[in-house]
Scaffold this active site. Structure first.
Site, PDB file in Angstrom:
ATOM      1  N   TYR A   1     -35.702 -38.640  17.918  1.00 30.47           N
ATOM      2  CA  TYR A   1     -35.835 -39.191  19.277  1.00 30.47           C
ATOM      3  C   TYR A   1     -36.884 -40.309  19.320  1.00 30.47           C
ATOM      4  CZ  TYR A   1     -37.393 -40.001  23.935  1.00 30.47           C
ATOM      5  OH  TYR A   1     -37.768 -40.649  25.072  1.00 30.47           O
TER       6      TYR A   1
ATOM      7  N   GLU B   1     -44.371 -42.392  23.899  1.00 28.82           N
ATOM      8  CA  GLU B   1     -43.280 -41.448  23.651  1.00 28.82           C
ATOM      9  C   GLU B   1     -43.803 -40.106  23.148  1.00 28.82           C
ATOM     10  OE1 GLU B   1     -40.340 -41.584  24.663  1.00 28.82           O
ATOM     11  OE2 GLU B   1     -40.227 -43.678  25.231  1.00 28.82           O
TER      12      GLU B   1
ATOM     13  N   ASP C   1     -33.099 -37.066  23.711  1.00 26.82           N
ATOM     14  CA  ASP C   1     -33.886 -35.853  23.947  1.00 26.82           C
ATOM     15  C   ASP C   1     -33.126 -34.997  24.964  1.00 26.82           C
ATOM     16  OD1 ASP C   1     -34.164 -37.243  26.277  1.00 26.82           O
ATOM     17  OD2 ASP C   1     -36.353 -37.167  26.344  1.00 26.82           O
TER      18      ASP C   1
END
Ligand code: SF4
Length: 364
Positions: A127, A44, A145
């Site tokens: 996020y 991520e 996001d």
């Protein structure tokens, strides 16, 4: 907070349509092979600001070099920067290393599984926290996001300005209302995948979309007008001259950038900013180099130009070759290295491009 248009959606059927599509169509990505929170976290962080295709080889190599939290916590900064070389936004990997050290020191090496604890880690914003909590731990937390904001703004026809930080709360609340509690991991990943493959920024493929029947923007015919996003400030142009400076034995001068700010602690070739109208004149540039380096160099020809676009500025680099004509003392920040030794140092992309120009110039 009341989210509009929710009442127009049958949430159970929506979840089902979205998740079953994801299970059928999802791309085979290396970080989807298991649900190790550390790997989800690394992927991520890499995927912020970077495309999936670019991330795949970086992710594989990163996990090979640093397979566990301990390996990353113990790694030299130079090595982690080398692993990140070319990905940009280098503070991401520095924060990641600080955060895994914190996980080891405070949480016994286990990535925490509560929003309060996980968002205290360096570089873990709402996020990333939502992504790790839902994908690795199966918790019904939103992971919002820009990609997810776009998809949700269309599905629910939400006209909040997605460029405003305050709007995120609206989209997080919308996801909280929509998320599947049976499979939050698949739900969040499905929203991300839909944004990447179908509900793309400029040409949403509504006719192929698994949730078209639920989509308010499609029904209203406004999918191309959403999301609302006001323009950012203009980017700044910076004109630089940089030189590959070589000593008598062919070693190249390199410099370590300061430990804070843009591209911190990465290596570069000597460079100066050109603010003067005489910028094109070689004598003037040579003088600038001599003053800034505090030694004598002789500039040769220009071997090309490199442009690099950051989020807020554009570098235009005029690339010179040249010679060092006085004694030069190496230190921690200034080194003379052979072409082979260059491998050991992490350079940002514009300087990698510059080095390629240099190698091509040697073949001419
Ligand atoms: S129908 Fe079109 S606008 Fe709506 S979610 Fe699907 S791709 Fe996006």
């Amino acid at each position: 907070m009341v989210i509009k248009n929710l009442e127009k959606i049958n949430i159970k059927i929506f979840q089902n349509d979205l998740i079953s599509w994801f299970k059928r169509e999802q791309r085979d990505l290396p970080w989807r092979k298991d649900q190790d929170p550390y790997k989800v976290w690394v992927s991520e962080i890499m995927l912020q600001q970077t495309r999936v295709d670019t991330v795949i080889p970086y992710f594989n190599r990163f996990i090979e070099w640093f397979p566990t939290i301990d390996d990353l916590a113990d790694a030299d900064e130079d090595k982690i920067l080398k692993a990140w070389e070319g990905l940009g936004y280098y503070s991401r990997v520095r924060n990641l290393q600080s955060a895994v050290k914190e996980v080891r020191a405070t949480y016994n090496g286990v990535v925490p599984d509560t929003p309060e604890e996980i968002t205290r880690l360096k570089g873990v914003g709402p996020y990333t926290a939502g992504a790790i909590l839902s994908i690795a731990y199966g918790l019904p937390e939103p992971a919002v996001d820009g990609n997810v904001m776009r998809v949700i703004s269309r599905i629910l026809s939400i006209w909040e300005d997605t460029a405003r930080p305050a709007s995120r709360k609206v989209f997080e609340q919308a996801v909280r209302e929509l998320i599947s509690h049976d499979d939050p991991s698949a739900f969040n990943q499905a929203l991300m995948e839909l944004g990447a493959l179908i509900c793309t920024p400029t040409s949403p493929a509504c006719l192929l979309c698994p949730v078209r029947e639920h989509c308010q923007a499609f029904e209203e015919g406004v999918q191309h007008e959403l999301p609302v996003k006001t323009k950012k400030n203009k980017t700044r142009n910076v004109q630089l001259a940089a030189a590959i400076l070589v000593d008598d034995s062919g070693r190249i001068m390199i410099h370590k950038r300061p430990s804070t700010g843009l591209l911190a602690n990465l290596w570069e070739f000597p460079n100066v900013e050109l603010k003067h109208p005489l910028e094109g004149e070689q004598d003037y540039v040579e003088q600038l180099f001599n003053t800034s380096l505090g030694l004598n160099i002789q500039l040769g020809r220009i071997i090309g130009q490199v442009e690099h676009v950051f989020s807020h500025l554009i570098w235009n680099i005029m690339v010179y070759i040249g010679k060092i004509t006085t004694e030069f003392e190496e230190g921690d920040e200034w080194k003379l290295v052979s072409v082979e030794e260059m491998e050991q140092y992490a350079f940002p992309v514009p300087y990698q491009k510059m080095f390629k120009l240099y190698q091509q110039s040697l073949e001419e």
